[in-house]
Write a protein that holds these residues in place. Structure first.
Motif, mmCIF file in Angstrom:
data_model
loop_
_atom_site.group_PDB
_atom_site.id
_atom_site.type_symbol
_atom_site.label_atom_id
_atom_site.label_comp_id
_atom_site.label_asym_id
_atom_site.label_seq_id
_atom_site.Cartn_x
_atom_site.Cartn_y
_atom_site.Cartn_z
ATOM 1 N N LYS A 43 0.829 -1.210 0.000
ATOM 2 C CA LYS A 43 0.000 0.000 0.000
ATOM 3 C C LYS A 43 0.865 1.263 0.000
ATOM 4 O O LYS A 43 0.693 2.150 -0.842
ATOM 5 N N THR A 44 1.768 1.346 0.970
ATOM 6 C CA THR A 44 2.555 2.577 1.082
ATOM 7 C C THR A 44 3.471 2.741 -0.131
ATOM 8 O O THR A 44 3.651 3.860 -0.636
ATOM 9 N N THR A 45 4.018 1.631 -0.604
ATOM 10 C CA THR A 45 4.909 1.723 -1.773
ATOM 11 C C THR A 45 4.132 2.183 -3.006
ATOM 12 O O THR A 45 4.629 2.990 -3.799
ATOM 13 N N LEU A 46 2.910 1.682 -3.161
ATOM 14 C CA LEU A 46 2.079 2.143 -4.290
ATOM 15 C C LEU A 46 1.809 3.640 -4.154
ATOM 16 O O LEU A 46 1.864 4.388 -5.140
ATOM 17 N N LEU A 47 1.534 4.080 -2.924
ATOM 18 C CA LEU A 47 1.264 5.514 -2.734
ATOM 19 C C LEU A 47 2.511 6.347 -3.022
ATOM 20 O O LEU A 47 2.418 7.403 -3.656
ATOM 21 N N GLU A 48 3.670 5.866 -2.602
ATOM 22 C CA GLU A 48 4.902 6.619 -2.899
ATOM 23 C C GLU A 48 5.080 6.772 -4.418
ATOM 24 O O GLU A 48 5.410 7.866 -4.908
ATOM 25 N N ALA A 49 4.843 5.687 -5.137
ATOM 26 C CA ALA A 49 5.010 5.744 -6.601
ATOM 27 C C ALA A 49 3.928 6.618 -7.241
ATOM 28 O O ALA A 49 4.180 7.320 -8.234
ATOM 29 N N THR A 50 2.735 6.593 -6.661
ATOM 30 C CA THR A 50 1.631 7.415 -7.174
ATOM 31 C C THR A 50 1.929 8.898 -6.959
ATOM 32 O O THR A 50 1.736 9.733 -7.851
ATOM 33 N N VAL A 51 2.407 9.192 -5.760
ATOM 34 C CA VAL A 51 2.753 10.582 -5.430
ATOM 35 C C VAL A 51 3.840 11.095 -6.373
ATOM 36 O O VAL A 51 3.765 12.224 -6.876
ATOM 37 N N ALA A 52 4.826 10.251 -6.635
ATOM 38 C CA ALA A 52 5.918 10.679 -7.522
ATOM 39 C C ALA A 52 5.375 11.082 -8.893
ATOM 40 O O ALA A 52 5.879 11.999 -9.523
ATOM 41 N N ARG A 53 4.326 10.400 -9.346
ATOM 42 C CA ARG A 53 3.774 10.711 -10.661
ATOM 43 C C ARG A 53 2.782 11.866 -10.648
ATOM 44 O O ARG A 53 2.619 12.554 -11.656
ATOM 45 N N MET A 54 2.056 12.038 -9.552
ATOM 46 C CA MET A 54 0.915 12.967 -9.582
ATOM 47 C C MET A 54 1.122 14.265 -8.804
ATOM 48 O O MET A 54 0.356 15.212 -8.958
ATOM 49 N N LYS A 55 2.161 14.329 -7.965
ATOM 50 C CA LYS A 55 2.179 15.455 -7.014
ATOM 51 C C LYS A 55 2.392 16.810 -7.661
ATOM 52 O O LYS A 55 1.952 17.815 -7.115
ATOM 53 N N GLY A 56 3.029 16.853 -8.833
ATOM 54 C CA GLY A 56 3.226 18.161 -9.469
ATOM 55 C C GLY A 56 1.932 18.749 -10.013
ATOM 56 O O GLY A 56 1.802 19.960 -10.162
ATOM 57 N N ARG A 57 0.971 17.888 -10.295
ATOM 58 C CA ARG A 57 -0.252 18.355 -10.964
ATOM 59 C C ARG A 57 -1.469 18.393 -10.053
ATOM 60 O O ARG A 57 -2.480 18.998 -10.384
ATOM 61 N N PHE A 58 -1.400 17.695 -8.924
ATOM 62 C CA PHE A 58 -2.566 17.594 -8.041
ATOM 63 C C PHE A 58 -2.152 17.818 -6.594
ATOM 64 O O PHE A 58 -1.024 17.522 -6.211
ATOM 65 N N ARG A 59 -3.117 18.322 -5.815
ATOM 66 C CA ARG A 59 -2.884 18.457 -4.373
ATOM 67 C C ARG A 59 -3.280 17.132 -3.708
ATOM 68 O O ARG A 59 -4.458 16.740 -3.758
ATOM 69 N N LEU A 60 -2.297 16.467 -3.143
ATOM 70 C CA LEU A 60 -2.511 15.135 -2.584
ATOM 71 C C LEU A 60 -2.245 15.147 -1.085
ATOM 72 O O LEU A 60 -1.444 15.949 -0.598
ATOM 73 N N GLY A 61 -2.882 14.235 -0.367
ATOM 74 C CA GLY A 61 -2.594 14.071 1.057
ATOM 75 C C GLY A 61 -2.886 12.652 1.480
ATOM 76 O O GLY A 61 -3.528 11.884 0.746
ATOM 77 N N GLY A 62 -2.384 12.290 2.665
ATOM 78 C CA GLY A 62 -2.569 10.912 3.112
ATOM 79 C C GLY A 62 -2.883 10.800 4.586
ATOM 80 O O GLY A 62 -2.432 11.607 5.400
ATOM 81 N N LEU A 63 -3.690 9.784 4.906
ATOM 82 C CA LEU A 63 -3.885 9.351 6.292
ATOM 83 C C LEU A 63 -3.451 7.895 6.337
ATOM 84 O O LEU A 63 -3.795 7.119 5.434
ATOM 85 N N ASP A 64 -2.698 7.545 7.376
ATOM 86 C CA ASP A 64 -2.183 6.177 7.469
ATOM 87 C C ASP A 64 -2.620 5.542 8.777
ATOM 88 O O ASP A 64 -2.239 6.022 9.848
ATOM 89 N N GLY A 65 -3.350 4.464 8.703
ATOM 90 C CA GLY A 65 -3.783 3.762 9.908
ATOM 91 C C GLY A 65 -2.838 2.619 10.234
ATOM 92 O O GLY A 65 -2.488 1.821 9.363
ATOM 93 N N ASP A 66 -2.423 2.573 11.487
ATOM 94 C CA ASP A 66 -1.576 1.471 11.957
ATOM 95 C C ASP A 66 -1.815 1.312 13.440
ATOM 96 O O ASP A 66 -2.379 2.203 14.077
ATOM 97 N N ILE A 67 -1.349 0.187 13.999
ATOM 98 C CA ILE A 67 -1.454 0.069 15.453
ATOM 99 C C ILE A 67 -0.211 0.632 16.145
ATOM 100 O O ILE A 67 -0.246 0.935 17.329
ATOM 101 N N ALA A 68 0.874 0.776 15.426
ATOM 102 C CA ALA A 68 2.097 1.326 16.026
ATOM 103 C C ALA A 68 2.971 1.954 14.945
ATOM 104 O O ALA A 68 2.927 1.523 13.791
ATOM 105 N N THR A 69 3.725 2.925 15.342
ATOM 106 C CA THR A 69 4.745 3.672 14.576
ATOM 107 C C THR A 69 4.155 4.724 13.622
ATOM 108 O O THR A 69 3.017 4.629 13.173
ATOM 109 N N GLU A 70 5.020 5.705 13.338
ATOM 110 C CA GLU A 70 4.704 6.788 12.396
ATOM 111 C C GLU A 70 5.287 6.478 11.017
ATOM 112 O O GLU A 70 5.367 7.347 10.169
ATOM 113 N N ARG A 71 5.732 5.268 10.824
ATOM 114 C CA ARG A 71 6.564 4.980 9.645
ATOM 115 C C ARG A 71 5.896 5.309 8.319
ATOM 116 O O ARG A 71 6.528 5.878 7.425
ATOM 117 N N ASP A 72 4.625 4.921 8.173
ATOM 118 C CA ASP A 72 4.020 5.106 6.850
ATOM 119 C C ASP A 72 3.755 6.580 6.559
ATOM 120 O O ASP A 72 4.002 7.050 5.443
#
Ligand SMILES: Nc1nc2c(ncn2[C@@H]2O[C@H](COP(=O)(O)OP(=O)(O)OP(=O)(O)O)[C@@H](O)[C@H]2O)c(=O)[nH]1
Ligand SMILES: [Mg+2]
Length: 222
Positions: A43-72
């Motif tokens: 999931k996170t890797t797909l989002l990283e690749a998606t952001v790399a392609r779309m971030k210059g043209r669109f305003r993007l943001g993310g929420l990440d659900g996990d039981i522990a850590t801020e990693r994603d």
């Protein structure tokens, strides 16, 4: 109170919060995508690749659900978009009130986006029943997980409008019958779409990003 009544009350409260989120997203014309899969399917890797392609043209943001850590959320911020981690306190899914609270605390950083990605807690079961006000759910299945999963976890594959088959670069190395997965998904969800991607090689990323852009176009026109 019997367990079934408690569950119904919880789901009804979630539904009310999700309806109010959906109304806010509609007013802001923000496309909201709820990504669900087993831990580690990409999931996170797909989002990283998606952001790399779309971030210059669109305003993007993310929420990440996990039981522990801020990693994603850290990974998405490093990719260049505002992101917030939601720690569920052990729960195996996100709920709409957590999403609402996180958005309120982020204020303008996550308001008025073109696309908000919500990465759910990694598993194929609990997130299925919780509406987060999203436009649609996306289920990811990686080629390393086995080709029997749609029929073993039918609820999420029935509900998700889009199935993303991830890590297709690994196909030469794993026993995974893509046609069998397509057939199970078609049985469970005849109107559903399926895209095959590798975030590593970039294969299929145009299809995936094209699908998102088309859905954003529909949202803006609605
Ligand atoms: N070969 C290959 N590996 C991938 C691909 N996408 C992700 N991975 C790897 O799979 C592992 C898990 O990826 P993540 O993106 O962290 O998975 P996730 O679904 O976000 O995991 P959770 O947040 O823990 O549920 C990492 O080691 C990635 O590098 C891909 O397209 N090809
Ligand atoms: Mg992740």
């Amino acid at each position: 109170m019997p367990e079934v009544d408690v569950k119904q009350k919880v789901l009804a409260a979630n539904q009310a919060a999700a309806a109010s989120l959906r109304e806010a997203f509609r007013a802001q014309k923000t496309l909201v995508v709820n990504l669900i899969s087993s831990p580690g399917s990409g999931k996170t890797t797909l989002l990283e690749a998606t952001v790399a392609r779309m971030k210059g043209r669109f305003r993007l943001g993310g929420l990440d659900g996990d039981i522990a850590t801020e990693r994603d959320a850290d990974r998405l911020r490093r990719a260049g978009i505002p992101a917030r981690q939601i720690l569920t306190g052990g729960a195996c899914h996100l709920d709409a009130r957590q999403v609402d609270a996180a958005l309120a605390e982020e204020g303008d950083r996550l308001r008025g986006l073109d696309v908000l990605f919500i990465e759910n807690v990694g598993n194929l079961i609990c997130p299925t029943g919780y509406d987060l006000g999203e436009d649609f759910k996306v289920v990811l299945l990686s080629t390393a997980e086995g080709d029997d999963k749609p029929f073993k976890y039918p609820a999420i594959f029935s509900k998700a409008s889009v199935t993303v088959l991830t890590k297709v670069d690994l196909l030469p190395h794993v026993d995974f019958d893509v046609a069998a997965v397509k057939s199970q998904v078609a049985t469970l969800n005849p109107a559903g779409r399926l895209v095959e991607v590798s975030a590593r090689t970039g294969a299929g990323m145009d299809d995936w990003c094209g699908l998102l852009e088309a859905e954003l176009g529909k949202k803006r026109a609605s």
